[in-house]
Write an enzyme that holds these catalytic residues in place. Structure first.
Site, PDB file in Angstrom:
ATOM      1  N   SER A  88       0.854  -1.185   0.000  1.00  0.00           N
ATOM      2  CA  SER A  88       0.000   0.000   0.000  1.00  0.00           C
ATOM      3  C   SER A  88       0.883   1.227   0.000  1.00  0.00           C
ATOM      4  O   SER A  88       2.045   1.167   0.430  1.00  0.00           O
ATOM      5  CB  SER A  88      -0.894   0.005   1.247  1.00  0.00           C
ATOM      6  OG  SER A  88      -1.547   1.261   1.401  1.00  0.00           O
ATOM      7  N   TYR A 128      -2.548  -0.839  10.660  1.00  0.00           N
ATOM      8  CA  TYR A 128      -2.479  -1.124   9.229  1.00  0.00           C
ATOM      9  C   TYR A 128      -1.196  -0.580   8.621  1.00  0.00           C
ATOM     10  O   TYR A 128      -0.498  -1.281   7.866  1.00  0.00           O
ATOM     11  CB  TYR A 128      -3.695  -0.536   8.515  1.00  0.00           C
ATOM     12  CG  TYR A 128      -3.725  -0.832   7.040  1.00  0.00           C
ATOM     13  CD1 TYR A 128      -3.888  -2.128   6.584  1.00  0.00           C
ATOM     14  CD2 TYR A 128      -3.568   0.191   6.101  1.00  0.00           C
ATOM     15  CE1 TYR A 128      -3.901  -2.411   5.220  1.00  0.00           C
ATOM     16  CE2 TYR A 128      -3.587  -0.083   4.744  1.00  0.00           C
ATOM     17  CZ  TYR A 128      -3.752  -1.382   4.301  1.00  0.00           C
ATOM     18  OH  TYR A 128      -3.757  -1.652   2.960  1.00  0.00           O
TER      19      TYR A 128
END
Length: 235
Positions: A137, A150
């Site tokens: 990501s 995350y």
């Protein structure tokens, strides 16, 4: 460009979203796809569309991860590509964040990548070839409020792949990492197709095309990292 015809590819998190788009595109390019996810029913549907193999598994479990690779080798006789795409996430202030949820995020995002690579690398080394693609990501390159779990998992996943890249390069194995921005998927219980999604999010197919791009690069071309920006949809 490298031809993907008859290449054998494992795609984790293939039941929906980015993983499904990757599996479908690789199949369209002639690859034999091993679809991996925990949801057996959705997985069977994707495997049917790709004319590939469905292997329900929890990639954060060592036995399951090894089973995935064993099934690919048993069914197709070899493995050429591993796409580590399975990922989960949730968000909140660190002081209120549940420790069990922290562990779940790291188990899937980091341990899952580690275990699949651990299972696949010996086979790749025996053939002196193979390509691992990790879907991380853009938050592996930045931080944001409410994103401790995350974001930390994506930084860690990137570190696993970057270190592995140095370990296996001399064995003819490529490791590429893709850093998508926001993608219009079911991630974190989102529902795709929101009113502003086309303006602010990538499509799963954009990430799939990025995977295809790194996989089809000539053998002498090494693409270690690829960032995809959601506003320009360029890489």
């Amino acid at each position: 460009m490298t031809d993907l015809t008859d290449q054998v590819a494992i795609v984790s998190g293939a039941s929906r979203g980015i993983g499904k788009a990757i599996a479908l595109l690789l199949a369209m390019q002639g690859a034999k796809v091993v679809c991996v996810a925990r949801s057996a029913e959705e997985l069977e549907e994707v495997a049917h569309k790709t004319q590939g193999l469905a292997v329900p598994a929890d990639v954060s479990d060592a036995d399951d991860a090894q089973h995935v690779v064993d099934q690919a080798l048993r069914h197709f006789g070899r493995l050429d590509i591993l796409v580590c795409n399975a990922g989960v996430g949730s968000f909140g202030l660190l002081e209120h964040f549940d420790a069990a949820e922290w562990d779940r995020i790291f188990d899937v995002n980091v341990k899952g990548t580690f275990l699949l690579c651990k299972a696949a690398v010996p086979h790749f080394k025996s053939r002196h070839r193979g390509h691992i693609v990790g879907i991380t990501s853009d938050v592996a390159r930045r931080t944001f409020e409410n994103g401790t779990a995350y974001g930390a998992s994506k930084f860690a996943q990137d570190a696993v792949l970057a270190s592995l890249r140095k370990e296996v390069r001399s064995h003819g194995i490529k490791v590429s990492t893709i850093f998508p921005g926001l993608v219009d998927t079911y991630f974190n219980d989102s529902v795709p197709g929101g009113p502003d999604a086309e303006k602010t999010h990538l499509k799963p197919s954009d990430v799939a095309q990025a995977v295809r791009y790194v996989l089809e690069a000539p053998a002498h071309v090494v693409i270690d990292e690829l960032m995809i920006h959601p506003l320009t949809q360029e890489w």
